[in-house]
Design a protein around this motif. Structure first.
Motif, PDB file in Angstrom:
ATOM      1  N   SER A   1      -3.203   2.323 -20.557  1.00 21.61           N
ATOM      2  CA  SER A   1      -3.365   2.112 -21.987  1.00 21.61           C
ATOM      3  C   SER A   1      -3.378   3.430 -22.756  1.00 21.61           C
ATOM      4  O   SER A   1      -3.995   4.408 -22.342  1.00 21.61           O
ATOM      5  CB  SER A   1      -4.686   1.374 -22.252  1.00 21.61           C
ATOM      6  N   VAL A   2      -2.720   3.421 -23.891  1.00 22.63           N
ATOM      7  CA  VAL A   2      -2.705   4.599 -24.765  1.00 22.63           C
ATOM      8  C   VAL A   2      -4.129   4.986 -25.172  1.00 22.63           C
ATOM      9  O   VAL A   2      -4.423   6.153 -25.420  1.00 22.63           O
ATOM     10  CB  VAL A   2      -1.840   4.317 -26.021  1.00 22.63           C
ATOM     11  N   ASP A   3      -5.031   4.022 -25.180  1.00 23.48           N
ATOM     12  CA  ASP A   3      -6.426   4.292 -25.533  1.00 23.48           C
ATOM     13  C   ASP A   3      -7.088   5.271 -24.569  1.00 23.48           C
ATOM     14  O   ASP A   3      -8.078   5.906 -24.910  1.00 23.48           O
ATOM     15  CB  ASP A   3      -7.247   2.993 -25.541  1.00 23.48           C
ATOM     16  N   HIS A   4      -6.554   5.377 -23.356  1.00 14.69           N
ATOM     17  CA  HIS A   4      -7.139   6.254 -22.336  1.00 14.69           C
ATOM     18  C   HIS A   4      -6.421   7.595 -22.213  1.00 14.69           C
ATOM     19  O   HIS A   4      -6.843   8.452 -21.447  1.00 14.69           O
ATOM     20  CB  HIS A   4      -7.147   5.557 -20.979  1.00 14.69           C
ATOM     21  N   TRP A   5      -5.341   7.781 -22.943  1.00 14.91           N
ATOM     22  CA  TRP A   5      -4.600   9.039 -22.884  1.00 14.91           C
ATOM     23  C   TRP A   5      -5.400  10.151 -23.549  1.00 14.91           C
ATOM     24  O   TRP A   5      -6.131   9.924 -24.519  1.00 14.91           O
ATOM     25  CB  TRP A   5      -3.257   8.919 -23.577  1.00 14.91           C
ATOM     26  N   GLY A   6      -5.274  11.357 -23.041  1.00 12.53           N
ATOM     27  CA  GLY A   6      -5.885  12.530 -23.671  1.00 12.53           C
ATOM     28  C   GLY A   6      -7.387  12.641 -23.495  1.00 12.53           C
ATOM     29  O   GLY A   6      -8.037  13.416 -24.189  1.00 12.53           O
ATOM     30  N   LYS A   7      -7.963  11.896 -22.566  1.00 15.06           N
ATOM     31  CA  LYS A   7      -9.413  11.926 -22.365  1.00 15.06           C
ATOM     32  C   LYS A   7      -9.821  12.618 -21.072  1.00 15.06           C
ATOM     33  O   LYS A   7     -10.980  12.603 -20.702  1.00 15.06           O
ATOM     34  CB  LYS A   7      -9.974  10.511 -22.413  1.00 15.06           C
ATOM     35  N   GLY A   8      -8.849  13.201 -20.368  1.00 10.43           N
ATOM     36  CA  GLY A   8      -9.156  13.951 -19.151  1.00 10.43           C
ATOM     37  C   GLY A   8      -9.192  13.125 -17.881  1.00 10.43           C
ATOM     38  O   GLY A   8      -9.485  13.660 -16.810  1.00 10.43           O
ATOM     39  N   TYR A   9      -8.904  11.826 -17.965  1.00  9.33           N
ATOM     40  CA  TYR A   9      -8.940  10.991 -16.768  1.00  9.33           C
ATOM     41  C   TYR A   9      -7.901  11.445 -15.738  1.00  9.33           C
ATOM     42  O   TYR A   9      -8.179  11.487 -14.544  1.00  9.33           O
ATOM     43  CB  TYR A   9      -8.716   9.520 -17.110  1.00  9.33           C
ATOM     44  N   ALA A  10      -6.700  11.759 -16.196  1.00  6.50           N
ATOM     45  CA  ALA A  10      -5.640  12.195 -15.277  1.00  6.50           C
ATOM     46  C   ALA A  10      -6.017  13.520 -14.621  1.00  6.50           C
ATOM     47  O   ALA A  10      -5.862  13.686 -13.406  1.00  6.50           O
ATOM     48  CB  ALA A  10      -4.310  12.314 -16.006  1.00  6.50           C
ATOM     49  N   THR A  11      -6.532  14.454 -15.396  1.00  6.96           N
ATOM     50  CA  THR A  11      -6.931  15.750 -14.850  1.00  6.96           C
ATOM     51  C   THR A  11      -7.990  15.572 -13.769  1.00  6.96           C
ATOM     52  O   THR A  11      -7.910  16.163 -12.688  1.00  6.96           O
ATOM     53  CB  THR A  11      -7.457  16.664 -15.973  1.00  6.96           C
ATOM     54  N   GLU A  12      -8.968  14.737 -14.046  1.00  5.16           N
ATOM     55  CA  GLU A  12     -10.047  14.494 -13.086  1.00  5.16           C
ATOM     56  C   GLU A  12      -9.526  13.799 -11.820  1.00  5.16           C
ATOM     57  O   GLU A  12      -9.878  14.175 -10.707  1.00  5.16           O
ATOM     58  CB  GLU A  12     -11.130  13.646 -13.741  1.00  5.16           C
ATOM     59  N   ALA A  13      -8.679  12.805 -11.995  1.00  6.71           N
ATOM     60  CA  ALA A  13      -8.153  12.071 -10.844  1.00  6.71           C
ATOM     61  C   ALA A  13      -7.254  12.958  -9.985  1.00  6.71           C
ATOM     62  O   ALA A  13      -7.329  12.929  -8.745  1.00  6.71           O
ATOM     63  CB  ALA A  13      -7.385  10.839 -11.322  1.00  6.71           C
ATOM     64  N   ILE A  14      -6.408  13.764 -10.620  1.00  8.70           N
ATOM     65  CA  ILE A  14      -5.536  14.674  -9.879  1.00  8.70           C
ATOM     66  C   ILE A  14      -6.380  15.691  -9.105  1.00  8.70           C
ATOM     67  O   ILE A  14      -6.096  15.985  -7.943  1.00  8.70           O
ATOM     68  CB  ILE A  14      -4.541  15.386 -10.827  1.00  8.70           C
ATOM     69  N   GLY A  15      -7.427  16.204  -9.721  1.00  8.01           N
ATOM     70  CA  GLY A  15      -8.305  17.156  -9.040  1.00  8.01           C
ATOM     71  C   GLY A  15      -8.977  16.546  -7.827  1.00  8.01           C
ATOM     72  O   GLY A  15      -9.037  17.161  -6.753  1.00  8.01           O
ATOM     73  N   ALA A  16      -9.470  15.320  -7.956  1.00  7.23           N
ATOM     74  CA  ALA A  16     -10.142  14.659  -6.837  1.00  7.23           C
ATOM     75  C   ALA A  16      -9.170  14.372  -5.699  1.00  7.23           C
ATOM     76  O   ALA A  16      -9.477  14.601  -4.524  1.00  7.23           O
ATOM     77  CB  ALA A  16     -10.796  13.361  -7.315  1.00  7.23           C
ATOM     78  N   LEU A  17      -7.974  13.899  -6.026  1.00 10.35           N
ATOM     79  CA  LEU A  17      -6.995  13.595  -4.988  1.00 10.35           C
ATOM     80  C   LEU A  17      -6.470  14.879  -4.334  1.00 10.35           C
ATOM     81  O   LEU A  17      -6.223  14.907  -3.125  1.00 10.35           O
ATOM     82  CB  LEU A  17      -5.840  12.781  -5.568  1.00 10.35           C
ATOM     83  N   THR A  18      -6.348  15.938  -5.101  1.00  8.92           N
ATOM     84  CA  THR A  18      -5.918  17.228  -4.551  1.00  8.92           C
ATOM     85  C   THR A  18      -6.939  17.751  -3.554  1.00  8.92           C
ATOM     86  O   THR A  18      -6.580  18.187  -2.449  1.00  8.92           O
ATOM     87  CB  THR A  18      -5.701  18.251  -5.691  1.00  8.92           C
TER      88      THR A  18
ATOM     89  N   ILE B   1       4.027  15.752   9.638  1.00 10.80           N
ATOM     90  CA  ILE B   1       4.695  16.789  10.430  1.00 10.80           C
ATOM     91  C   ILE B   1       4.774  18.076   9.623  1.00 10.80           C
ATOM     92  O   ILE B   1       4.437  19.157  10.097  1.00 10.80           O
ATOM     93  CB  ILE B   1       6.095  16.326  10.879  1.00 10.80           C
ATOM     94  N   HIS B   2       5.211  17.976   8.378  1.00 18.03           N
ATOM     95  CA  HIS B   2       5.358  19.153   7.515  1.00 18.03           C
ATOM     96  C   HIS B   2       4.128  19.380   6.640  1.00 18.03           C
ATOM     97  O   HIS B   2       4.115  20.316   5.838  1.00 18.03           O
ATOM     98  CB  HIS B   2       6.617  19.031   6.662  1.00 18.03           C
ATOM     99  N   ARG B   3       3.132  18.516   6.763  1.00 16.92           N
ATOM    100  CA  ARG B   3       1.836  18.620   6.091  1.00 16.92           C
ATOM    101  C   ARG B   3       1.984  18.717   4.567  1.00 16.92           C
ATOM    102  O   ARG B   3       1.441  19.607   3.933  1.00 16.92           O
ATOM    103  CB  ARG B   3       1.061  19.795   6.667  1.00 16.92           C
ATOM    104  N   ARG B   4       2.706  17.763   4.011  1.00 14.20           N
ATOM    105  CA  ARG B   4       2.892  17.724   2.570  1.00 14.20           C
ATOM    106  C   ARG B   4       2.811  16.287   2.076  1.00 14.20           C
ATOM    107  O   ARG B   4       3.004  15.339   2.831  1.00 14.20           O
ATOM    108  CB  ARG B   4       4.220  18.361   2.172  1.00 14.20           C
ATOM    109  N   GLY B   5       2.480  16.169   0.800  1.00 11.61           N
ATOM    110  CA  GLY B   5       2.397  14.852   0.190  1.00 11.61           C
ATOM    111  C   GLY B   5       2.776  14.935  -1.275  1.00 11.61           C
ATOM    112  O   GLY B   5       2.833  16.018  -1.858  1.00 11.61           O
ATOM    113  N   GLU B   6       3.025  13.774  -1.861  1.00 10.02           N
ATOM    114  CA  GLU B   6       3.421  13.714  -3.262  1.00 10.02           C
ATOM    115  C   GLU B   6       2.430  12.859  -4.043  1.00 10.02           C
ATOM    116  O   GLU B   6       2.083  11.759  -3.629  1.00 10.02           O
ATOM    117  CB  GLU B   6       4.823  13.114  -3.384  1.00 10.02           C
ATOM    118  N   ILE B   7       1.993  13.402  -5.179  1.00  7.23           N
ATOM    119  CA  ILE B   7       1.060  12.694  -6.053  1.00  7.23           C
ATOM    120  C   ILE B   7       1.846  11.981  -7.143  1.00  7.23           C
ATOM    121  O   ILE B   7       2.750  12.553  -7.757  1.00  7.23           O
ATOM    122  CB  ILE B   7       0.050  13.662  -6.699  1.00  7.23           C
ATOM    123  N   GLY B   8       1.473  10.740  -7.376  1.00  8.29           N
ATOM    124  CA  GLY B   8       2.008   9.981  -8.494  1.00  8.29           C
ATOM    125  C   GLY B   8       0.843   9.420  -9.290  1.00  8.29           C
ATOM    126  O   GLY B   8      -0.148   8.968  -8.713  1.00  8.29           O
ATOM    127  N   ILE B   9       0.949   9.472 -10.613  1.00  9.78           N
ATOM    128  CA  ILE B   9      -0.163   8.995 -11.450  1.00  9.78           C
ATOM    129  C   ILE B   9       0.384   8.307 -12.693  1.00  9.78           C
ATOM    130  O   ILE B   9       1.447   8.665 -13.204  1.00  9.78           O
ATOM    131  CB  ILE B   9      -1.114  10.157 -11.846  1.00  9.78           C
TER     132      ILE B   9
END
Length: 163
Positions: free
Chosen positions: A30-47, A18-26
């Protein structure tokens, strides 16, 4: 998936059509995957999916204030800090602040389209008074003269194409 394994989760929920809005959660697991750009890429694709395919006009998100990586991932995708909930989350024996982010479709279009060639590829122009505005015009249409970066002539409305 990374080498066949799990990296993390991302969701667009809840969605308010109705209000055309949504909330992203991510969450990147694993700490091994932190800082490698995965979150940035996933947020961009979902956006992109939320704005282009679902027709949403606003996205929100939140993260722990001390989570610098998550904050940067949202900011790299055009999200702006809109607020702060102080002592909002109880975790590991203490309270944590939550940073609130938001992104409007119009702001995303400006940051996504960096030059006139891309703008022409993604937008359809209608001149006021010359072409009838179709009844299906989404509510996030905007007047070009309000956006000096894309200024061409007064009285032009940009309407994002729908897929």
């Amino acid at each position: 998936l990374w080498r066949g394994g799990w990296i993390g989760n991302i969701k667009l929920e809840p969605i308010d059509y109705i209000h055309r809005r949504g909330e992203i959660g991510i969450m990147i697991g694993s700490v091994d995957h932190w800082g490698k750009g995965y979150a940035t890429e996933a947020i961009g694709a979902l956006t992109r999916h939320a704005f282009r395919d679902l027709g949403l006009s606003r996205l929100t998100a939140g993260c722990y204030a001390q989570n610098v990586g998550s904050r940067k991932a949202f900011e790299r995708n055009g999200f702006q800090q809109e607020g702060l909930y102080r002592h909002h989350i109880w975790c590991d024996g203490r309270f944590h602040d939550e940073v609130l982010f938001g992104l409007l479709y119009e702001d995303w279009m400006i940051t996504t389209l960096s030059d006139d060639d891309q703008m022409d590829e993604h937008l359809t122009m209608f001149e006021v008074g010359k072409n009838p505005i179709p009844p299906s015009v989404p509510p996030y249409s905007f007047v070009l003269r309000d956006w000096p970066r894309f200024f061409r002539s007064q009285g032009t409305i940009l309407i994002p194409p729908r897929k």
